[in-house]
Scaffold this motif. Sequence first.
Motif, mmCIF file in Angstrom:
data_model
loop_
_atom_site.group_PDB
_atom_site.id
_atom_site.type_symbol
_atom_site.label_atom_id
_atom_site.label_comp_id
_atom_site.label_asym_id
_atom_site.label_seq_id
_atom_site.Cartn_x
_atom_site.Cartn_y
_atom_site.Cartn_z
ATOM 1 N N PHE A 148 51.323 35.887 37.360
ATOM 2 C CA PHE A 148 50.295 35.683 38.268
ATOM 3 C C PHE A 148 49.777 36.978 37.420
ATOM 4 N N TYR A 149 50.157 37.802 37.197
ATOM 5 C CA TYR A 149 50.137 39.592 36.667
ATOM 6 C C TYR A 149 49.975 39.026 35.301
ATOM 7 N N ARG A 150 50.746 38.215 34.481
ATOM 8 C CA ARG A 150 50.211 37.974 33.608
ATOM 9 C C ARG A 150 48.894 37.374 33.131
ATOM 10 N N SER A 151 48.029 36.464 34.403
ATOM 11 C CA SER A 151 47.111 36.316 34.030
ATOM 12 C C SER A 151 46.526 37.229 33.506
ATOM 13 N N GLU A 152 44.827 37.076 33.247
ATOM 14 C CA GLU A 152 43.845 37.697 33.238
ATOM 15 C C GLU A 152 43.291 38.475 34.555
ATOM 16 N N ASP A 159 45.489 44.899 39.114
ATOM 17 C CA ASP A 159 45.491 46.181 38.334
ATOM 18 C C ASP A 159 44.134 47.631 39.249
ATOM 19 N N GLY A 160 42.753 46.407 39.652
ATOM 20 C CA GLY A 160 42.513 47.118 40.499
ATOM 21 C C GLY A 160 43.319 47.858 42.211
ATOM 22 N N ALA A 209 41.994 46.758 35.061
ATOM 23 C CA ALA A 209 40.644 47.127 36.130
ATOM 24 C C ALA A 209 40.035 48.446 35.073
ATOM 25 N N LEU A 210 40.661 50.032 34.446
ATOM 26 C CA LEU A 210 39.443 50.602 33.374
ATOM 27 C C LEU A 210 39.228 50.579 32.392
ATOM 28 N N LYS A 211 40.268 49.233 31.865
ATOM 29 C CA LYS A 211 39.654 48.616 30.479
ATOM 30 C C LYS A 211 38.335 47.719 30.466
ATOM 31 N N ARG A 212 38.216 47.258 31.877
ATOM 32 C CA ARG A 212 37.130 46.260 32.070
ATOM 33 C C ARG A 212 35.933 46.845 32.253
ATOM 34 N N VAL A 213 35.898 48.536 33.186
ATOM 35 C CA VAL A 213 35.486 49.392 33.019
ATOM 36 C C VAL A 213 34.986 50.685 31.691
ATOM 37 N N LEU A 214 36.168 50.552 30.837
ATOM 38 C CA LEU A 214 35.562 51.427 29.139
ATOM 39 C C LEU A 214 34.822 49.848 28.511
ATOM 40 N N SER A 234 29.728 53.914 36.919
ATOM 41 C CA SER A 234 31.152 53.245 36.621
ATOM 42 C C SER A 234 32.296 53.216 38.494
ATOM 43 N N GLY A 235 31.502 54.640 38.931
ATOM 44 C CA GLY A 235 32.395 55.045 39.962
ATOM 45 C C GLY A 235 33.507 55.475 39.594
#
Length: 312
Positions: A148-152, A159-160, A209-214, A234-235
Motif C-alpha cells: 500500500f505504501y509503495r503505491s503513489e 505521509d499526510g 505529501a510535502l513533495k506534492r505541496v512543493l 499550503s498551510g
Amino acid sequence: QTRDIRFKQIIQKLIISLKQGKSFSESLSAFPDVFTNLYVSLIRVAEAGGLLDKVLSRLADLSTQEIDLRSRLRAALVYPAVLATVAFAIVNFVLVGVLPKFVAIFEASQAKIPLPTKILLSTSFALRKFWWLLGLGVILGFSGLRSFYRSEAGRLRVDGWILRLPVLGPFLLKIMVSQLSRSVAALTQSGVTILKALAVVEETLPNMALKRVLADIRLAISRGKTLTEPFRVSGLFSPIVIQLIDTGERTGKLDAMFDEIADFYEPEIEFTLRNLTSLLEPIMLLLMGAVVTFIALSVLLPIFNLISIVRR
C-alpha cells in the motif's frame, strides 16, 4: 584511502569515467543511490561557473549537518529501543517458558481463577499453540502495508497522516523544512533559479505529501505568483518561514533567507529532540512497570486464593 569496499569501487569507476572525457557531474549521475540529484545539480552548475571548489565545500558542510542530525536522532532512540526489546523478550519468556508450569497447578486446584490470570493464560496459550499463525498474520499485514505504501496514492495518504500526527508530525516537518531550506539556499547561492532549485529539492524529499505541496508551489510560481503566496496557501509552513521568504523576496536575498530558516529551525529541532527523549524514557519505564505488575498480579492472585483454600 577509503576502507569502504563498495565506495572504493564507485570511486574507481568515477576515475575511469573522467578519463574517458565525461564531466564530473555526468560521472556522478551514474550513481543516483550515492549522489543525489541535489549533489549532481550543484556540481553541474559549479562546472559551468568555475566554482567547483566552493560548491564541493558547501556540499561537505551540508553532508556534515545531515550526518550530525541523523546521529542525534539515532542516539536519542537507542535507549527506548533497548528498553522495548528487553521488555518484549522478558514478557515472551514469562508467557511461553514460565507461565505454562503454573497452569497445571491452577487447573488442579479448586481456587477461583481471577480475570487477569484468565487473560494471561489465554495469551500464553495463543502464543504457544498459534505462534505460527500470529507470525503469518504479522508478515501478511506488513506485506500489505508495504504494498500500500509503495503505491503513489497509498504513500501520499500515509505521509499526510504522518505530518498530522501530534508532536511527531510537527517535529518531522521541522526537520524536512530545515533540510529543504538549506538545500534551496545552496542551489540559489550557486546561481540556480528558484524554480529549478525547488524542482531539484523536491526529488530529495522523503515525504510524498510535502513533495506534492512543493510541486503545487512550483506550479503557482510558474503561473506568475510570488514565492511567498503559495508557501502561505499550503498551510504547512509556519509564519516565521513565510515572513523570512517574503523578506528575501522583497530584498532580493532569498538564498540568505533560506539559510536563516534552517538556522532558526536547527536549535529548535535539537530542543524538541531532547524533550521527546526525556518524555519517551519515563513513558517506556511506566509501560514496562504496568506490564510487569499485571503479570505479577495474574500469577500471584490465584496463588493467594489457593493458600486460602488450603487453610480452610
